[in-house]
Motif scaffolding. Structure first.
Motif, PDB file in Angstrom:
ATOM      1  N   PHE A 172      -1.086   4.752   4.235  1.00 38.98           N
ATOM      2  CA  PHE A 172      -0.914   3.878   5.390  1.00 38.98           C
ATOM      3  C   PHE A 172      -0.720   4.702   6.663  1.00 38.98           C
ATOM      4  CE2 PHE A 172       1.935   1.192   8.091  1.00 38.98           C
ATOM      5  CZ  PHE A 172       0.949   0.312   8.498  1.00 38.98           C
ATOM      6  N   LYS A 173       0.062   5.774   6.577  1.00 43.24           N
ATOM      7  CA  LYS A 173       0.250   6.652   7.736  1.00 43.24           C
ATOM      8  C   LYS A 173      -1.077   7.268   8.165  1.00 43.24           C
ATOM      9  CE  LYS A 173       5.086   7.764   6.990  1.00 43.24           C
ATOM     10  NZ  LYS A 173       6.082   8.773   6.658  1.00 43.24           N
ATOM     11  N   GLU A 202      -1.879  -4.111   9.904  1.00 45.49           N
ATOM     12  CA  GLU A 202      -0.543  -3.518   9.898  1.00 45.49           C
ATOM     13  C   GLU A 202      -0.511  -2.236  10.725  1.00 45.49           C
ATOM     14  OE1 GLU A 202       0.306  -3.266   5.715  1.00 45.49           O
ATOM     15  OE2 GLU A 202       0.747  -5.415   5.579  1.00 45.49           O
ATOM     16  N   ARG A 211       0.826  -1.203   0.000  1.00 40.49           N
ATOM     17  CA  ARG A 211       0.000   0.000   0.000  1.00 40.49           C
ATOM     18  C   ARG A 211       0.858   1.251   0.000  1.00 40.49           C
ATOM     19  NH1 ARG A 211      -3.218  -1.651   1.893  1.00 40.49           N
ATOM     20  NH2 ARG A 211      -3.769  -2.896   3.390  1.00 40.49           N
ATOM     21  N   ASN A 212       0.262   2.322  -0.424  1.00 37.84           N
ATOM     22  CA  ASN A 212       0.879   3.635  -0.459  1.00 37.84           C
ATOM     23  C   ASN A 212       1.265   4.038   0.968  1.00 37.84           C
ATOM     24  OD1 ASN A 212       0.501   6.655  -0.039  1.00 37.84           O
ATOM     25  ND2 ASN A 212       0.599   6.539  -2.270  1.00 37.84           N
ATOM     26  N   LYS A 213       2.512   4.467   1.175  1.00 36.85           N
ATOM     27  CA  LYS A 213       2.998   4.794   2.523  1.00 36.85           C
ATOM     28  C   LYS A 213       2.245   5.980   3.126  1.00 36.85           C
ATOM     29  CE  LYS A 213       7.557   2.825   1.965  1.00 36.85           C
ATOM     30  NZ  LYS A 213       8.991   2.981   2.010  1.00 36.85           N
ATOM     31  N   ARG A 214       1.919   6.968   2.321  1.00 38.07           N
ATOM     32  CA  ARG A 214       1.191   8.130   2.838  1.00 38.07           C
ATOM     33  C   ARG A 214      -0.196   7.710   3.320  1.00 38.07           C
ATOM     34  NH1 ARG A 214      -2.669  11.135   0.939  1.00 38.07           N
ATOM     35  NH2 ARG A 214      -2.482  10.346  -1.173  1.00 38.07           N
TER      36      ARG A 214
END
Length: 123
Positions: free
Chosen positions: A31-32, A70, A26-29
């Protein structure tokens, strides 16, 4: 889907006993954002799993909610609320794909990856 052996129930289960059967990156942004949202608001929707018998007790295959799992792990949690459904592997993969398609923001490449994975499994 297999015949239900009862109404699905929400249980708190150890994350270590969950296997992600259809993993994706998944896209890190984004996910944050999931982590921040869960930290501030809590888990609004339990993950969905199906129970499997294991030699050391029940194991769970993840149907929907990899990002939530996650995020929970990133927040130091070891257990997560989960809706436990009665489904075989093929149904789990199909439910996972349906949830991914239903997401508001999805990329075509993610959908293609999911479809290719299912095709590779003969679905």
């Amino acid at each position: 889907m297999k015949k239900s052996q009862g109404t699905p129930s929400v249980e708190v289960i150890p994350i270590e006993r969950i296997t992600v059967i259809n993993p994706r990156v998944r896209n890190k942004r984004l996910f944050k954002e999931i982590i921040t949202n869960i930290a501030e608001v809590g888990l609004k929707k339990p993950v969905t799993v199906t129970r499997r018998d294991g030699p050391d007790g029940p194991r769970y295959d993840l149907v929907c909610g990899q990002g939530r799992i996650e995020a929970y792990q990133a927040l130091g949690q070891q257990e997560i609320p989960a809706l436990v459904v009665d489904a075989d592997t093929e149904d789990c993969l199909m439910m996972s794909l349906v949830e991914n398609v239903a997401r508001r923001q999805h990329r075509a490449i993610d959908l293609l990856h999911d479809i290719e994975g299912m095709k590779g499994r003969g679905l």
